[in-house]
Design a protein around this motif. Structure first.
Motif, PDB file in Angstrom:
ATOM      1  N   THR A   1       0.846  -1.193   0.000  1.00  0.00           N
ATOM      2  CA  THR A   1       0.000   0.000   0.000  1.00  0.00           C
ATOM      3  C   THR A   1       0.881   1.243   0.000  1.00  0.00           C
TER       4      THR A   1
ATOM      5  N   ALA B   1     -10.264  -2.613  -0.860  1.00  0.00           N
ATOM      6  CA  ALA B   1     -10.928  -3.167   0.313  1.00  0.00           C
ATOM      7  C   ALA B   1     -12.374  -3.552  -0.013  1.00  0.00           C
TER       8      ALA B   1
ATOM      9  N   SER C   1      -9.404  -2.730   6.586  1.00  0.00           N
ATOM     10  CA  SER C   1      -8.269  -1.979   6.038  1.00  0.00           C
ATOM     11  C   SER C   1      -7.183  -2.935   5.550  1.00  0.00           C
TER      12      SER C   1
ATOM     13  N   SER D   1     -12.738   0.459   9.559  1.00  0.00           N
ATOM     14  CA  SER D   1     -12.006   1.351   8.655  1.00  0.00           C
ATOM     15  C   SER D   1     -10.512   1.365   8.919  1.00  0.00           C
ATOM     16  N   GLU D   2     -10.105   1.170  10.177  1.00  0.00           N
ATOM     17  CA  GLU D   2      -8.687   1.135  10.499  1.00  0.00           C
ATOM     18  C   GLU D   2      -8.290  -0.225  11.064  1.00  0.00           C
TER      19      GLU D   2
ATOM     20  N   LEU E   1     -13.752   2.488   1.776  1.00  0.00           N
ATOM     21  CA  LEU E   1     -13.690   2.738   3.208  1.00  0.00           C
ATOM     22  C   LEU E   1     -14.047   4.178   3.537  1.00  0.00           C
TER      23      LEU E   1
ATOM     24  N   SER F   1      -1.858   7.387   7.843  1.00  0.00           N
ATOM     25  CA  SER F   1      -3.139   6.763   7.491  1.00  0.00           C
ATOM     26  C   SER F   1      -3.194   5.321   7.961  1.00  0.00           C
ATOM     27  N   ARG F   2      -4.389   4.921   8.403  1.00  0.00           N
ATOM     28  CA  ARG F   2      -4.650   3.524   8.722  1.00  0.00           C
ATOM     29  C   ARG F   2      -5.885   2.992   7.987  1.00  0.00           C
ATOM     30  N   ASP F   3      -6.656   3.876   7.360  1.00  0.00           N
ATOM     31  CA  ASP F   3      -7.793   3.422   6.556  1.00  0.00           C
ATOM     32  C   ASP F   3      -7.295   3.203   5.128  1.00  0.00           C
ATOM     33  N   LEU F   4      -6.748   2.024   4.874  1.00  0.00           N
ATOM     34  CA  LEU F   4      -6.026   1.737   3.634  1.00  0.00           C
ATOM     35  C   LEU F   4      -6.956   1.020   2.660  1.00  0.00           C
ATOM     36  N   ASP F   5      -7.412   1.742   1.644  1.00  0.00           N
ATOM     37  CA  ASP F   5      -8.358   1.206   0.664  1.00  0.00           C
ATOM     38  C   ASP F   5      -7.694   0.376  -0.423  1.00  0.00           C
TER      39      ASP F   5
END
Length: 458
Positions: A35, A65, A108, A103-104, A325, A41-45
């Motif tokens: 990624t 995701a 994710s 989301s995280e 996400l 960032s932790r909401d990795l789409d």
């Protein structure tokens, strides 16, 4: 949007979904995805893997995701995401579309864990043209969480990790194809607030080349999704009319005083390409160029194709499918693409959602835009509060038509929009302003409580 927490029923569904075992789908965990996102960032789409094709060209694998694996149609969690519409980002955190549990967490594409994804495989020819597109639900495993700054340093040193070693090569090809179509890429800078001695300062951070290359992969996937939906005559597009000629002309007039070269006959997209927006004058020019991108909307269709299916900035038909996400619309557009690609009917609940999404997304776009503007305006007012009465160099970006008072409406004095050199502030200014020229302006108000700054021509 609900900024103060998630209702109990929705949170319970999210927690149960997070604890559920991975779905029984195609196992693609052997592909070494990575990624590339902002460092925090932790909401990795999205996760990416790029290779060359035998005989020439490229294979782009883009794992997105798979949110619908975790969000039950008709449940409390789905209803809550409809109320929110999208994640809203603020300087001190975010108001997420989905609970952080998902989301995280479980949804994710974090490194070294198996995750449900919708895997897009796009084959390109040697010139970057799309040769074939497939998509499937799959289980994937990211090998590393890379960030833009580190990836740019690796690219500059010639040591990009293998899964994205081809990203500069592919990104350049895709950008060139877009510019030849008439695409307009806005390299919008971020405004950060940093300590400066005993006070604070605004700092501009423009996107680096690798960030732009990364964005091209998302655009490529969005165009592939649009083509699938248009061929199937059902879907949800992101549309926008081409820029109005008068808006392009106003931008051309602003280029001179801001020091941006615009050779005769050069399309606006090529003028914007490659600008370094870390310079305040260039950033102001790009900010003004955002006026070209008016009228963006979501367009749902079923049967009859949209009269205007294209996105003027992309210069092609385009859809949002790569950030589920963070955006509600992506979830449903992805489901339409999966159904069409597999030759089955679009699920009834997805079909029923399509005509409702444009209004929901328009409302939440306004909310997100207001939040972003409010944060920037507050920072500007705080930083300028002790400088009321000072004069500054500025470029005149736009000019209002004066309006006399009458029929119950207040009058509007002469004025317009100006951009300071330092600090990098874009604001309203009263007085006779010559469009496209440089002037001296005086700060007359800076009120943090009202998030307002105001200038007059000096």
């Amino acid at each position: 949007m609900r900024p103060w927490g998630v209702p109990a029923g929705a949170q319970r569904e999210a927690d149960l979904a997070a604890a559920a075992p991975p779905p029984a789908v195609a196992d693609r965990t052997d592909i070494p995805f990575v990624t590339v996102d902002p460092a925090t960032s932790r909401d990795l789409d999205q996760a990416m893997h790029l290779t060359r094709r035998p005989g020439g060209g490229y294979r782009v694998r883009y794992a997105i995701a798979d949110v619908l694996t975790h969000v039950r149609l008709g449940g409390d969690l789905e209803a809550e995401t409809w109320r929110r519409g999208q994640t809203v980002y603020l300087p001190d955190g975010n108001v997420p579309l989905h609970p952080h549990t998902l989301s995280e967490g479980a949804a994710s594409l974090l490194p070294d864990v198996d995750r449900a994804a919708v895997l897009w495989t796009v084959d390109l020819d040697a010139d970057g043209g799309t040769a074939a597109v497939t998509l499937e639900r799959a289980l994937v495993r990211s090998r590393a969480k890379l960030d833009y700054g580190g990836v740019q340093r690796d690219a500059d040193a010639g040591r990009l990790p293998e899964p994205i070693a081809l990203l500069p090569e592919i990104g350049v090809l895709l950008t060139a194809r877009g510019l030849s179509r008439g695409a307009i890429n806005l390299p919008l800078p971020e405004q950060d607030v940093e300590p400066d001695g005993d006070g604070w300062r605004l700092v501009l951070r423009g996107p680096g080349p690798m960030e732009e290359h990364n964005a091209q992969i998302s655009l490529l996937t969005g165009m592939a999704a649009a083509d699938i939906m248009l061929a199937g005559r059902i879907g949800l597009l992101r549309t926008m009319p081409r820029p109005r000629p008068e808006a392009v002309e106003r931008l051309r007039l602003a280029a001179g005083p801001l020091g941006v070269p615009w050779p005769d006959g050069t399309p606006v997209g090529q003028v914007l390409d490659g600008l370094d927006t870390s310079h305040p004058r260039v950033a102001a020019f790009v900010d003004q160029a955002a006026e070209l991108m008016r009228g963006a909307a979501y367009t749902a269709f079923d049967g009859d194709l949209p009269e205007q299916p294209e996105h003027g900035g992309v210069a092609a038909a385009y859809a949002h499918v790569t950030a589920p996400l963070r955006r509600l619309a992506d979830r449903y557009a992805t489901e339409v693409c999966l159904a069409l690609h597999e030759g089955r009917e679009v699920p009834e609940q997805v079909w029923a959602a399509l005509p409702k999404l444009p209004e929901v997304m328009a409302a939440t776009d306004r909310t997100a835009g207001a939040a972003t503007r409010g944060a920037v305006e507050l920072a500007e007012a705080v930083l300028l509060a002790h400088r009321v009465g000072e004069t500054f160099e500025a470029a005149v970006l736009d000019v209002d038509e004066p309006r006399p008072a009458g029929n119950g409406r207040p009058g509007r004095p002469p004025g317009g929009t100006i951009a300071l050199d330092e600090p990098p502030v874009r604001a309203r200014c009263t007085g006779e302003l010559p469009l496209g020229e440089r002037v001296r302006v005086r700060l007359t108000a800076a009120d943090p409580a009202q998030r307002r700054v105001a200038f007059e021509r000096a």
